[in-house]
Design a protein around this motif. Structure first.
Motif, mmCIF file in Angstrom:
data_model
loop_
_atom_site.group_PDB
_atom_site.id
_atom_site.type_symbol
_atom_site.label_atom_id
_atom_site.label_comp_id
_atom_site.label_asym_id
_atom_site.label_seq_id
_atom_site.Cartn_x
_atom_site.Cartn_y
_atom_site.Cartn_z
ATOM 1 N N ARG A 126 52.852 39.351 52.945
ATOM 2 C CA ARG A 126 53.507 40.322 52.071
ATOM 3 C C ARG A 126 52.566 41.498 51.770
ATOM 4 N NH1 ARG A 126 57.397 39.102 48.051
ATOM 5 N NH2 ARG A 126 57.826 37.206 49.281
ATOM 6 N N GLN A 127 53.130 42.698 51.669
ATOM 7 C CA GLN A 127 52.331 43.847 51.271
ATOM 8 C C GLN A 127 51.897 43.664 49.820
ATOM 9 O OE1 GLN A 127 52.646 46.820 49.249
ATOM 10 N NE2 GLN A 127 50.867 47.757 50.201
ATOM 11 N N ILE A 128 50.630 43.944 49.529
ATOM 12 C CA ILE A 128 50.061 43.606 48.230
ATOM 13 C C ILE A 128 50.811 44.279 47.081
ATOM 14 C CG2 ILE A 128 48.360 45.480 48.315
ATOM 15 C CD1 ILE A 128 47.747 41.937 46.913
ATOM 16 N N GLY A 129 51.325 45.490 47.308
ATOM 17 C CA GLY A 129 52.028 46.205 46.248
ATOM 18 C C GLY A 129 53.389 45.635 45.913
ATOM 19 N N GLU A 130 53.913 44.742 46.760
ATOM 20 C CA GLU A 130 55.233 44.150 46.529
ATOM 21 C C GLU A 130 55.181 42.944 45.598
ATOM 22 O OE1 GLU A 130 56.698 43.176 50.362
ATOM 23 O OE2 GLU A 130 56.950 45.261 51.022
ATOM 24 N N LEU A 131 53.983 42.504 45.251
ATOM 25 C CA LEU A 131 53.834 41.292 44.444
ATOM 26 C C LEU A 131 54.055 41.575 42.970
ATOM 27 C CD1 LEU A 131 50.613 39.765 46.057
ATOM 28 C CD2 LEU A 131 52.999 39.366 46.695
ATOM 29 N N SER A 132 54.359 40.511 42.219
ATOM 30 C CA SER A 132 54.432 40.609 40.767
ATOM 31 C C SER A 132 53.021 40.696 40.195
ATOM 32 C CB SER A 132 55.153 39.387 40.195
ATOM 33 O OG SER A 132 54.353 38.217 40.380
ATOM 34 N N GLY A 133 52.935 40.968 38.894
ATOM 35 C CA GLY A 133 51.621 41.081 38.263
ATOM 36 C C GLY A 133 50.783 39.822 38.405
ATOM 37 N N GLY A 134 51.404 38.664 38.163
ATOM 38 C CA GLY A 134 50.679 37.407 38.275
ATOM 39 C C GLY A 134 50.262 37.097 39.696
ATOM 40 N N LEU A 154 33.301 36.966 38.253
ATOM 41 C CA LEU A 154 33.623 37.832 37.116
ATOM 42 C C LEU A 154 35.095 38.208 37.194
ATOM 43 C CD1 LEU A 154 30.479 38.087 37.496
ATOM 44 C CD2 LEU A 154 30.685 40.394 36.578
ATOM 45 N N LEU A 155 35.820 37.992 36.097
ATOM 46 C CA LEU A 155 37.234 38.341 36.029
ATOM 47 C C LEU A 155 37.450 39.311 34.880
ATOM 48 C CD1 LEU A 155 37.029 34.921 36.505
ATOM 49 C CD2 LEU A 155 39.380 35.387 37.172
ATOM 50 N N ASP A 156 37.920 40.516 35.213
ATOM 51 C CA ASP A 156 38.115 41.565 34.224
ATOM 52 C C ASP A 156 39.578 41.590 33.793
ATOM 53 O OD1 ASP A 156 37.762 43.700 32.573
ATOM 54 O OD2 ASP A 156 37.014 45.080 34.100
ATOM 55 N N GLU A 157 39.849 41.130 32.586
ATOM 56 C CA GLU A 157 41.200 41.079 32.012
ATOM 57 C C GLU A 157 42.200 40.389 32.961
ATOM 58 O OE1 GLU A 157 41.801 41.801 29.040
ATOM 59 O OE2 GLU A 157 40.297 43.237 28.356
ATOM 60 N N PRO A 158 41.944 39.141 33.351
ATOM 61 C CA PRO A 158 42.821 38.487 34.330
ATOM 62 C C PRO A 158 44.189 38.097 33.787
ATOM 63 C CG PRO A 158 41.202 36.927 33.493
ATOM 64 C CD PRO A 158 40.835 38.272 32.941
ATOM 65 N N PHE A 159 44.371 38.061 32.469
ATOM 66 C CA PHE A 159 45.636 37.595 31.902
ATOM 67 C C PHE A 159 46.548 38.731 31.461
ATOM 68 C CE2 PHE A 159 42.434 34.263 30.598
ATOM 69 C CZ PHE A 159 42.674 33.471 31.706
ATOM 70 N N THR A 160 46.116 39.963 31.654
ATOM 71 C CA THR A 160 46.957 41.107 31.287
ATOM 72 C C THR A 160 48.137 41.217 32.254
ATOM 73 O OG1 THR A 160 45.055 42.311 30.415
ATOM 74 C CG2 THR A 160 47.011 43.596 30.950
ATOM 75 N N GLY A 161 49.341 41.237 31.700
ATOM 76 C CA GLY A 161 50.526 41.422 32.525
ATOM 77 C C GLY A 161 51.009 40.184 33.255
ATOM 78 N N VAL A 162 50.533 38.990 32.855
ATOM 79 C CA VAL A 162 50.997 37.760 33.495
ATOM 80 C C VAL A 162 51.718 36.894 32.460
ATOM 81 C CG1 VAL A 162 49.067 37.829 35.118
ATOM 82 C CG2 VAL A 162 48.877 36.422 33.066
ATOM 83 N N ASP A 163 52.611 36.021 32.942
ATOM 84 C CA ASP A 163 53.334 35.147 32.027
ATOM 85 C C ASP A 163 52.485 33.922 31.689
ATOM 86 O OD1 ASP A 163 53.497 33.417 34.241
ATOM 87 O OD2 ASP A 163 55.490 34.123 34.782
ATOM 88 N N VAL A 164 52.973 33.126 30.747
ATOM 89 C CA VAL A 164 52.209 31.983 30.250
ATOM 90 C C VAL A 164 51.945 30.960 31.363
ATOM 91 C CG1 VAL A 164 52.231 30.030 28.657
ATOM 92 C CG2 VAL A 164 53.022 32.268 27.888
ATOM 93 N N LYS A 165 52.927 30.744 32.222
ATOM 94 C CA LYS A 165 52.772 29.765 33.299
ATOM 95 C C LYS A 165 51.675 30.186 34.268
ATOM 96 C CE LYS A 165 55.414 27.146 36.735
ATOM 97 N NZ LYS A 165 56.761 26.928 37.334
ATOM 98 N N THR A 166 51.651 31.470 34.637
ATOM 99 C CA THR A 166 50.612 31.976 35.536
ATOM 100 C C THR A 166 49.251 31.918 34.860
ATOM 101 O OG1 THR A 166 52.179 33.446 36.644
ATOM 102 C CG2 THR A 166 49.842 33.961 36.876
ATOM 103 N N GLU A 167 49.199 32.264 33.581
ATOM 104 C CA GLU A 167 47.940 32.211 32.844
ATOM 105 C C GLU A 167 47.386 30.790 32.840
ATOM 106 O OE1 GLU A 167 46.249 33.089 28.310
ATOM 107 O OE2 GLU A 167 48.070 34.064 29.040
ATOM 108 N N GLN A 184 53.947 23.485 25.092
ATOM 109 C CA GLN A 184 55.297 23.304 25.610
ATOM 110 C C GLN A 184 55.293 23.244 27.131
ATOM 111 O OE1 GLN A 184 57.659 26.459 23.962
ATOM 112 N NE2 GLN A 184 57.395 25.760 21.852
ATOM 113 N N GLU A 185 54.543 24.146 27.763
ATOM 114 C CA GLU A 185 54.457 24.144 29.231
ATOM 115 C C GLU A 185 53.893 22.818 29.721
ATOM 116 O OE1 GLU A 185 55.197 26.312 31.609
ATOM 117 O OE2 GLU A 185 55.911 27.987 30.399
ATOM 118 N N GLN A 186 52.841 22.324 29.059
ATOM 119 C CA GLN A 186 52.216 21.072 29.478
ATOM 120 C C GLN A 186 53.174 19.910 29.305
ATOM 121 O OE1 GLN A 186 48.580 20.189 27.399
ATOM 122 N NE2 GLN A 186 47.845 18.835 29.006
#
Length: 281
Positions: free
Chosen positions: A141-149, A168-181, A262-264
């Motif tokens: 898949r083209q990288i720009g077609e992916l969702s934020g997560g 090093l991860l710079d703001e890895p949880f910005t723009g992702v849902d709880v399941k992806t986080e 809840q997810e767990q």
């Protein structure tokens, strides 16, 4: 994936960084990211988190001070491919015509010659990294077609393919849902168990308690560092965030913790149900 055996720390000593417009982004910052830990770098927007990350990676030249990775200068650590970096989303050109597989393969460039000819090992590590982050089906898949997560997981796969001992991860949880986080957090915990040293920048306090051993508070300089439970006090947070109401931070943390629980519970219920079906069969 290769298991990491050597534990590396990150030592930042008296670091100051001034940009070309004379803006002082960091001053006299001193801290240590302990080897084999997950450490949160916490501060408000504009506090210098990304500047510190780019300094550690060697992308920025400090005005003063020094950084050591496992006792080595940044340049030597780079040559040995000791560090891997997951950037913020706004630092990436998502319109660039490149596939997810190609993005992850970029993590192998440091091991290739000038012609960048891929080896069997390179391709194997890329596929293993994609599998590990659950992105194997998106490799073409083209990288720009992916969702934020999905974008975050693709760049995390690139870091895995690089085989860096420090991530090093710079703001890895910005723009992702709880399941992806939660999925990213679970992977980071696995990597810590394998001996990686992980530094995660965030201004979101909600999930830090669930996976970060240590925390560094930053607002243009290092304000406090140590075990997470000792550092995230009302006094320290008030100083760091400039008076942001503590009740708001607590409420945010409580909501996120409830979501994780809840997810767990749902996942455990599904596993139990699947186990029962297998026994019946």
């Amino acid at each position: 994936m290769q298991t990491t055996t050597q534990l590396l720390d990150i030592a930042v000593n008296n670091l100051s960084v001034t940009y070309s417009n004379a803006r002082l982004a960091l001053y006299n910052a001193t801290c240590t990211v302990e080897p084999g830990t997950i450490t949160a770098l916490v501060g408000p927007n504009g506090s210098g988190k990304s500047t510190l990350f780019k300094s550690i990676m060697g992308f920025l030249q400090p005005t003063q001070g020094q950084i050591r990775i496992g006792g080595l200068p940044v340049q030597k650590a780079q040559k040995r491919q000791l560090m891997a970096y997951v950037p913020q989303s706004d630092e990436v050109d998502w319109n660039f015509p490149v596939s997810v597989f190609d993005v992850v393969m970029m993590g192998r460039y440091g091991y290739m010659n000038l012609l960048r000819i891929e080896s069997n090992k390179d391709r194997r590590l890329v596929m293993e990294s994609l599998e590990r982050v659950g992105m194997i089906d998106f490799r073409d898949r083209q990288i720009g077609e992916l969702s934020g997560g999905q974008k975050k997981r693709a760049f995390l796969a690139r870091a895995l393919a690089q085989e860096g001992k420090v991530i090093l991860l710079d703001e890895p949880f910005t723009g992702v849902d709880v399941k992806t986080e939660k999925r990213i957090i679970d992977l980071l915990i696995q990597l810590r168990q394998e001996g990686h040293t992980i530094l995660v920048s965030t201004h979101d306090l909600a999930s830090i308690y669930t996976f970060c051993d240590r925390t560094i508070l930053l607002n243009r300089t290092i304000l406090a560092s140590g075990k997470t439970e000792d550092i995230l006090t009302e006094e320290n947070l008030s100083v760091t965030f400039g008076g942001l109401p503590i009740n708001s931070l607590r409420q945010n943390f409580s909501q996120k913790t409830s979501q994780f629980s809840q997810e767990q519970a749902i996942e455990e219920g599904v596993r139990t149900q699947e186990s029962g079906v297998r026994r019946e069969n």
